[in-house]
Scaffold this active site. Sequence first.
Site, PDB file in Angstrom:
ATOM      1  N   HIS A  82      18.475  31.854  43.927  1.00  0.00           N
ATOM      2  CA  HIS A  82      19.045  30.866  44.530  1.00  0.00           C
ATOM      3  C   HIS A  82      20.462  31.295  44.970  1.00  0.00           C
ATOM      4  O   HIS A  82      21.400  31.735  44.288  1.00  0.00           O
ATOM      5  CB  HIS A  82      19.343  29.600  43.460  1.00  0.00           C
ATOM      6  N   CYS A  83      20.677  31.104  46.277  1.00  0.00           N
ATOM      7  CA  CYS A  83      22.065  31.569  47.054  1.00  0.00           C
ATOM      8  C   CYS A  83      22.855  30.435  47.135  1.00  0.00           C
ATOM      9  O   CYS A  83      22.884  29.472  47.724  1.00  0.00           O
ATOM     10  CB  CYS A  83      21.684  32.143  48.138  1.00  0.00           C
ATOM     11  N   PRO A  84      24.246  30.232  46.010  1.00  0.00           N
ATOM     12  CA  PRO A  84      25.015  29.107  46.422  1.00  0.00           C
ATOM     13  C   PRO A  84      25.734  29.167  47.649  1.00  0.00           C
ATOM     14  O   PRO A  84      26.194  28.051  48.055  1.00  0.00           O
ATOM     15  CB  PRO A  84      25.952  29.322  45.197  1.00  0.00           C
ATOM     16  N   SER A 114      23.519  27.273  49.734  1.00  0.00           N
ATOM     17  CA  SER A 114      23.145  25.906  48.880  1.00  0.00           C
ATOM     18  C   SER A 114      21.879  26.017  48.787  1.00  0.00           C
ATOM     19  O   SER A 114      21.367  24.629  48.907  1.00  0.00           O
ATOM     20  CB  SER A 114      23.700  24.607  49.589  1.00  0.00           C
ATOM     21  N   ASN A 115      21.001  26.917  48.927  1.00  0.00           N
ATOM     22  CA  ASN A 115      19.311  26.575  48.931  1.00  0.00           C
ATOM     23  C   ASN A 115      19.104  27.950  48.062  1.00  0.00           C
ATOM     24  O   ASN A 115      19.562  28.957  47.853  1.00  0.00           O
ATOM     25  CB  ASN A 115      19.106  26.590  50.098  1.00  0.00           C
TER      26      ASN A 115
END
Length: 542
Positions: free
Chosen positions: A394-396, A399-400
Amino acid sequence: MASSEIEIVSDSNDQQNSGFRNPNEPAIIDVYSASAYGDFDKLRKFVEVDGVSIYQPDGNGYYALQWAALNNFADIVQYIIEHGGNVHATDNAGQTALHWAAVRGSIAAADVLLQHGARVEAADVNGYRAVHVAAQYGQTAFVNHIVAKYHADLNVPDNDGRSPLHWAAYKGFGDTIRLLLFRDAFQGRQDKDGCTPLHWAVLRGNAEACTLLVHAGTKEELTVKDNAGLTPAELASDKGHRQIAVILSNAQRSQRKQWKDKVCPAIMGRKGYAPILFAVVVVNIILFIISVLFAPGLTKVTAVVALWGWTGVSLAVAALLMLARCSSKDPGYIKTKVAGQPDAQDPLLNIDLNNTSSWTGNWSQLCPTCKIIRPVRSKHCPTCNRCVEQFDHHCPWISNCVGKRNKRDFFIFLCLGSLTSIVGAAVALQRIWTSVPLLAADESWLHHVISAYPAVIAFLFMDGVILIASLTLCIVQISQIARNITTNEMANAVRYGYLRGPDGRFRNPYNHGCRKNCSDFLIHGYTNDDEIAWPPLQHVAR
Ligand SMILES: [Zn+2]
Ligand SMILES: [Zn+2]
């Protein structure tokens, strides 16, 4: 705490183990040992020739039926029942043959017992049903079988108010916990000490059990206090399980944040940092145009530099579009209902559970939160609260999640980010280099540049940060794409049975060779490994 209470089952188990000390020469001296070792011929001889009773208990109060059930000799169980064995007979601890079958997950023997009238809810002196015993021993397939086929109550409390979920949590059997949660076991039950299953997982320091319970739960369990007035997080600190205390405190904090989000939806919440990254890139583009390309203090732009400059700007705009695409695209969320399965049908009922090889290590494919059987390489993302196919991470910053459907976009975004930063930095450095006049002897070049072109330096600083971040991620992704392995698999390889060969060493079954891995990724965005990814699900559908 209450671990001594299950010793009753362990005792019988240990006796059996001691009987196996020399497996080549088991001492078959009576109907009990014949039943325990599965020696049907000798058992028949004892009963039919010697006329020995098969329905009397041995000196310890144990029945031949229990020994046969323990070791899953279904034909002997059948024979004993046909010759007067009582399926309801209990030993001194009040345990029936079904309890003993649960110890080792002897499904075939349990089937015979239950089909001959054994009560699935029979309780021993501690109030343990077969489902408790199976949970205590981590016999996940057995629990599933008696719940699905014989409607065993999976929330039933023992005499101390503990459910099978309490026991699985205490013993740290992740697969059993997953199955019980998948089947909607009640997490909020408090035993006579006021402890929930989460308290019990904390007591033993089982981090995996705690994580599973927290992710699948309503989060209300985090605030439940036991009779001593401790929440699970406080209990973890009290017992010195620091890692678990941190996990639970973080979960509590994020829960509080979610409440805040409901009250004040304007707060960023799950939006992550994508808007910030977007703004930073836009500011950098503007800074580049104003203070690098057309700064009044710099020399006039040559045609070649202008071409490179506008190429950099175009790449940056493309990167922004890709960022928007990555963060808005479905990363490969798995639908919450199994295709082709009618709602009423139990998706786990038709699995041939005697064929344990097809299920060994695969219980992790159950998502207790989404209530689905998911493909092997997927994972539940707690931030998105969905299961993602071929989950990478999950890549902040976007945001996805990065998964099967947007990994190629993410990779292109990283490439564009790296390229833009390199071109931008090169143009900025060229502009400064050609603009600095001859300096006085006491003035250093660096000092002059910083004081004369602060905006260019600011641009170079931000550009450098983006370059380091995107280039590092880009190189990591290239190395993983070449081996067809995800970031999640790299980080948690030891937890995934499918990443181990028969010798127990790391082996990636999805690695089809560097060239095919890369070409599949560039053409399709992912490699299609349906046959390896979905074996149990195909099994269910059959
Ligand atoms: Zn899920
Ligand atoms: Zn996610």
